[in-house]
Design an enzyme around this catalytic site. Structure first.
Site: not given
Length: 227
Positions: A161, A119, A127
């Site tokens: 992540r 990330r 999104e």
């Protein structure tokens, strides 16, 4: 980790993997890891493991920092190398783009590859199902897909992540996404990146990307509404 591994297998698989894990997940540097490194000295991958230990010392609290400093120093004495070398970022191949601020990379060497979900630090892209979500993903793909990325881990998110500063093709991925209006600055995590605020103001004034909308919806608000 089995300790009867041959030195060749250790160099090609075990130690590179430990180095990557140590850099990406600080608390993997436990006593058992140190014991494994102690029993397998003299390999060509020592530097990678030492970098992992150094990253760990910086990420943890003062008590852990003191303990790991002694480990790194001991490791240097064992291998007859300088104790505190400048830590380098991971160089990984980007193999998949999830959205405008995250991707999957293949890190390591042949026979010891690790897939790492990344990330990008300090930004939040729309999104995929949101307005400009697909365009944000395409923009990141143009910059990073099938490219070697320089990944400097800074944290982990709740989804497992690796949160990292990322460069592809010599460009900072966060800056590129913000400058082109393909991501918002995520203020709660952007204190160390003040230049991003300037880039966002410029993108907004020039109606770049998502700023072409009169009232763009921040992705964190969009996610909240979808719950």
């Amino acid at each position: 980790m089995p300790l009867n591994t041959t030195e060749t297998a250790w160099e090609n698989r075990a130690l590179p993997r430990l180095g990557i894990q140590c850099a990406l997940a600080p608390r993997v540097c436990t006593q058992s890891l140190w014991a494994t490194l102690w029993i397998n000295p003299g390999t060509s991958c020592q530097n990678r493991a030492r970098i992992g230990l150094q990253r760990t010392a910086r990420k943890l609290g003062s008590r852990w920092q003191r303990a790991l400093a002694s480990i790194v120093t001991g490791f240097a004495v064992l291998t007859d190398t300088p104790a505190f070398m400048p830590a380098t970022a991971l160089l990984c191949l980007v193999i998949a783009i999830s959205d405008g601020d995250s991707f999957t990379a293949r890190c390591g060497s042949p026979g010891a590859y690790e897939k790492v979900r990344v990330r990008i630090a300090a930004i939040d892209a729309p999104e995929y199902s949101q307005a400009y979500g697909q365009r944000a993903r395409q923009q990141l793909a143009r910059l990073c897909w099938r490219q070697q990325a320089r990944i400097e881990p800074v944290d982990h998110d709740p989804y497992g992540r690796t949160v990292a500063q990322v460069q592809c093709q010599g460009q900072d991925a966060a800056s590129t996404q913000v400058r082109t209006g393909m991501a918002w600055v995520y203020t709660p995590r952007a204190q160390a990146y003040p230049h991003l605020d300037d880039l966002q103001r410029q993108a907004r004034a020039q109606h770049q990307g998502l700023w072409a909308d009169a009232q763009p919806v921040p992705p964190w608000q969009y996610r909240h509404r979808q719950r």
